[in-house]
Design a protein around this motif. Structure first.
Motif, PDB file in Angstrom:
ATOM      1  N   LEU A 257      -6.197   2.500  -6.821  1.00  0.00           N
ATOM      2  CA  LEU A 257      -6.559   2.664  -5.420  1.00  0.00           C
ATOM      3  C   LEU A 257      -8.076   2.758  -5.272  1.00  0.00           C
ATOM      4  CD1 LEU A 257      -3.934   5.358  -4.343  1.00  0.00           C
ATOM      5  CD2 LEU A 257      -3.823   2.895  -3.950  1.00  0.00           C
ATOM      6  N   SER A 258      -8.607   2.024  -4.329  1.00  0.00           N
ATOM      7  CA  SER A 258     -10.020   2.142  -3.995  1.00  0.00           C
ATOM      8  C   SER A 258     -10.212   3.308  -3.033  1.00  0.00           C
ATOM      9  CB  SER A 258     -10.522   0.853  -3.346  1.00  0.00           C
ATOM     10  OG  SER A 258      -9.943   0.690  -2.051  1.00  0.00           O
TER      11      SER A 258
ATOM     12  N   MET B 153       0.832  -1.200   0.000  1.00  0.00           N
ATOM     13  CA  MET B 153       0.000   0.000   0.000  1.00  0.00           C
ATOM     14  C   MET B 153       0.863   1.246   0.000  1.00  0.00           C
ATOM     15  SD  MET B 153      -2.853   1.444   0.042  1.00  0.00           S
ATOM     16  CE  MET B 153      -3.334   3.107   0.348  1.00  0.00           C
TER      17      MET B 153
ATOM     18  N   ASP C 110      -8.685   2.423   0.276  1.00  0.00           N
ATOM     19  CA  ASP C 110      -7.233   2.547   0.308  1.00  0.00           C
ATOM     20  C   ASP C 110      -6.810   3.975   0.619  1.00  0.00           C
ATOM     21  OD1 ASP C 110      -6.872  -0.124  -0.356  1.00  0.00           O
ATOM     22  OD2 ASP C 110      -6.810   0.274  -2.511  1.00  0.00           O
TER      23      ASP C 110
ATOM     24  N   LYS D  44      -7.273   5.369   4.322  1.00  0.00           N
ATOM     25  CA  LYS D  44      -6.383   4.869   5.369  1.00  0.00           C
ATOM     26  C   LYS D  44      -5.309   5.883   5.751  1.00  0.00           C
ATOM     27  CE  LYS D  44      -6.944   0.013   4.056  1.00  0.00           C
ATOM     28  NZ  LYS D  44      -6.270  -1.181   3.467  1.00  0.00           N
ATOM     29  N   ASN D  45      -4.951   6.782   4.846  1.00  0.00           N
ATOM     30  CA  ASN D  45      -3.881   7.746   5.105  1.00  0.00           C
ATOM     31  C   ASN D  45      -4.366   9.186   5.071  1.00  0.00           C
ATOM     32  OD1 ASN D  45      -1.433   5.825   5.007  1.00  0.00           O
ATOM     33  ND2 ASN D  45      -2.528   5.354   3.121  1.00  0.00           N
TER      34      ASN D  45
ATOM     35  N   ARG E  69       2.439   1.968  -3.383  1.00  0.00           N
ATOM     36  CA  ARG E  69       1.539   2.553  -4.374  1.00  0.00           C
ATOM     37  C   ARG E  69       1.324   4.035  -4.123  1.00  0.00           C
ATOM     38  NH1 ARG E  69      -3.813  -0.707  -4.600  1.00  0.00           N
ATOM     39  NH2 ARG E  69      -3.413  -1.004  -2.385  1.00  0.00           N
TER      40      ARG E  69
END
Length: 271
Positions: free
Chosen positions: A78-79, A1, A82, A85-86, A4
């Motif tokens: 990226l979904s 992750m 995804d 999360k950040n 990416r």
């Protein structure tokens, strides 16, 4: 992750994941008032009407990006989950003023993401990425057709993009600390169209689209948005729909060629 996100450094996507409507699109949709509610005042040259909108866009991101040269371009897939999360935070808001047949719209979107991880291989040192994104848009639309069931607006606009990325490699017994930043900004001229169809009672349908870039800023950018709208009260309208946005920008080693799409939700308040 982390790999990416680090290779793509795609903050614009994150902004748009929680944004809706093409810049100002959520603000520029006004369905008919329910029959049981007072009809909203008609905008005239002397009595402009103002709208403010908040929105969410649960967008995925696909494409090729290279927003932190000298890192090479990377394929991105990226979904929405995804990206969240950040996510550190953001601001999304839009406004519209209508006066007579004219509409003037503005939109601001800002977000920041901060993924982290470790370099592969024997070094195993920490890497931190901070990506900020700012997008501003201004449109002017003119109502060329005002019918009993359908309205049609055309006009022009400008969309400003700013990507500000920074990567830090933490010091280790083998490697010294390294820091690198990259900022890229451009403006895309746009041709814009909007159709509003009244479906009866408090319901309406809006389709908004724009196309631009024309090698002035990006090589090409375009988007389409469709929403179903419900007039909850005389002042408040709720909307739900789908948005697709594509942009292809290249400047030297900097590359941002992505497609973003997903469902949108919005609420507009009329003053």
């Amino acid at each position: 992750m982390m790999a990416r996100l680090l290779s793509s450094a795609s903050p614009i996507a994150l902004v748009l994941t929680i944004a809706a409507a093409f810049p100002a699109a959520a603000a520029d949709l006004t369905p008919a008032a329910p029959q049981s509610l007072p009809v909203a005042p008609v905008a005239t040259a002397d009595t402009p009407v103002f709208y403010a909108t908040g929105y969410l866009w649960a967008s995925a991101l696909h494409g090729t990006t290279g927003t932190l040269p000298p890192l090479p371009p990377a394929e991105v897939n990226l979904s929405f989950g995804d990206i969240l999360k950040n996510f550190d935070g953001g601001l999304m808001a839009a406004a519209e003023m209508r006066t007579g047949r004219w509409s003037f719209l503005g939109d601001v979107m800002f977000s920041q993401v901060s993924p982290d991880g470790n370099l592969p291989g024997p070094y195993r040192t920490g890497v931190e990425l901070r990506s900020r994104s700012l997008t501003l848009q201004a449109n002017a639309l003119y109502r060329v057709y005002d019918g009993p069931a359908v309205d049609f607006d055309v006009g022009a606009g400008l969309r400003y993009w700013n990507l500000d990325n920074r990567v830090n490699v933490n010091a280790s017994p083998v490697l010294p600390g390294i820091g690198y930043s990259e900022n890229e900004a451009w403006v895309d001229p746009l041709v814009v169209g909007r159709i509003i169809a009244r479906l009866g009672g408090p319901w309406s349908l809006t389709v908004v689209g724009d196309v631009g870039g024309f090698d002035v800023g990006s090589t090409l950018t375009w988007q389409m948005i469709g929403t179903v709208n419900y007039q909850w009260s005389e002042q408040l309208a709720l909307r739900a729909g789908y948005r697709y946005l594509s942009v292809d920008y290249r400047a030297g080693d900097f590359l941002y060629n992505v497609q973003m799409q997903g469902p949108i939700l919005g609420a507009t308040y009329r003053f």
